[in-house]
Design a protein around this motif. Sequence first.
Motif, PDB file in Angstrom:
ATOM      1  N   HIS A 126       0.847  -1.192   0.000  1.00 19.30           N
ATOM      2  CA  HIS A 126       0.000   0.000   0.000  1.00 19.30           C
ATOM      3  C   HIS A 126       0.883   1.242   0.000  1.00 19.30           C
ATOM      4  O   HIS A 126       1.901   1.297   0.692  1.00 19.30           O
ATOM      5  CB  HIS A 126      -0.928   0.019   1.222  1.00 19.30           C
ATOM      6  CG  HIS A 126      -1.885  -1.131   1.236  1.00 19.30           C
ATOM      7  ND1 HIS A 126      -3.051  -1.137   0.509  1.00 19.30           N
ATOM      8  CD2 HIS A 126      -1.849  -2.322   1.867  1.00 19.30           C
ATOM      9  CE1 HIS A 126      -3.694  -2.271   0.700  1.00 19.30           C
ATOM     10  NE2 HIS A 126      -2.975  -3.020   1.532  1.00 19.30           N
ATOM     11  N   ALA A 127       0.471   2.243  -0.743  1.00 23.26           N
ATOM     12  CA  ALA A 127       1.222   3.497  -0.810  1.00 23.26           C
ATOM     13  C   ALA A 127       1.135   4.238   0.512  1.00 23.26           C
ATOM     14  O   ALA A 127       0.097   4.173   1.191  1.00 23.26           O
ATOM     15  CB  ALA A 127       0.664   4.365  -1.933  1.00 23.26           C
ATOM     16  N   PRO A 128       2.195   4.961   0.893  1.00 28.13           N
ATOM     17  CA  PRO A 128       2.168   5.721   2.146  1.00 28.13           C
ATOM     18  C   PRO A 128       0.969   6.676   2.239  1.00 28.13           C
ATOM     19  O   PRO A 128       0.373   6.806   3.316  1.00 28.13           O
ATOM     20  CB  PRO A 128       3.488   6.499   2.129  1.00 28.13           C
ATOM     21  CG  PRO A 128       4.404   5.646   1.304  1.00 28.13           C
ATOM     22  CD  PRO A 128       3.519   5.030   0.251  1.00 28.13           C
ATOM     23  N   ALA A 129       0.603   7.304   1.133  1.00 26.62           N
ATOM     24  CA  ALA A 129      -0.549   8.215   1.155  1.00 26.62           C
ATOM     25  C   ALA A 129      -1.844   7.453   1.447  1.00 26.62           C
ATOM     26  O   ALA A 129      -2.723   7.952   2.167  1.00 26.62           O
ATOM     27  CB  ALA A 129      -0.660   8.963  -0.168  1.00 26.62           C
ATOM     28  N   GLU A 130      -1.952   6.260   0.909  1.00 25.98           N
ATOM     29  CA  GLU A 130      -3.132   5.421   1.150  1.00 25.98           C
ATOM     30  C   GLU A 130      -3.212   5.018   2.621  1.00 25.98           C
ATOM     31  O   GLU A 130      -4.283   5.070   3.244  1.00 25.98           O
ATOM     32  CB  GLU A 130      -3.046   4.184   0.256  1.00 25.98           C
ATOM     33  CG  GLU A 130      -4.202   3.226   0.361  1.00 25.98           C
ATOM     34  CD  GLU A 130      -4.002   1.969  -0.488  1.00 25.98           C
ATOM     35  OE1 GLU A 130      -4.918   1.136  -0.463  1.00 25.98           O
ATOM     36  OE2 GLU A 130      -2.950   1.811  -1.130  1.00 25.98           O
ATOM     37  N   ILE A 131      -2.079   4.638   3.188  1.00 23.08           N
ATOM     38  CA  ILE A 131      -2.025   4.249   4.600  1.00 23.08           C
ATOM     39  C   ILE A 131      -2.358   5.453   5.484  1.00 23.08           C
ATOM     40  O   ILE A 131      -3.147   5.339   6.423  1.00 23.08           O
ATOM     41  CB  ILE A 131      -0.642   3.675   4.961  1.00 23.08           C
ATOM     42  CG1 ILE A 131      -0.365   2.413   4.141  1.00 23.08           C
ATOM     43  CG2 ILE A 131      -0.548   3.381   6.452  1.00 23.08           C
ATOM     44  CD1 ILE A 131       1.086   1.968   4.159  1.00 23.08           C
TER      45      ILE A 131
END
Length: 164
Positions: free
Chosen positions: A44-49
Amino acid sequence: MRHTDPVVLSIALALSGSVQAETIYSGEFDYRTFQPSSRYFAGHAPAEIAHLCDTGEHASTADMEQCAHAKFERAEATLLHKFDAVATAFRKSDSEAEKENEPLALPHISKARSAWINYRDETCYSVAYKNGPASSRYVSFWECMTTITQAHTKELDALLKSPM
């Protein structure tokens, strides 16, 4: 149609009422066995997390547990960095004290650190267990761990700023 013996049925019902179902929230746990949040959120992308953890939007209980765990991991990394700075300062102080045959500080701060870890862990286990096997148990636990860890980081920072 199958006929069920009433005696067998009543025994089965009595037994089923006395059996407690085990869940991940039943019994004691060891926080050190939690998988790292980076593994949980792998792929998962950091922005998504960040969005998931900040908003809780479409988050499962496990997601929220790991969000709280990730926050603790960051707080603990900061604490470890601060403790390393304190240990370095105490080693420097101890080298001067050793020349004067004075007591050393580092062994005492190391004992204090061990006692503090025990205090933090036991306090947060009690917070987690006080409401029984609730699904928010681990979230409460990680929030407690984070809060106490951040407070101790501030204490160590103040210790570093004090004259040594």
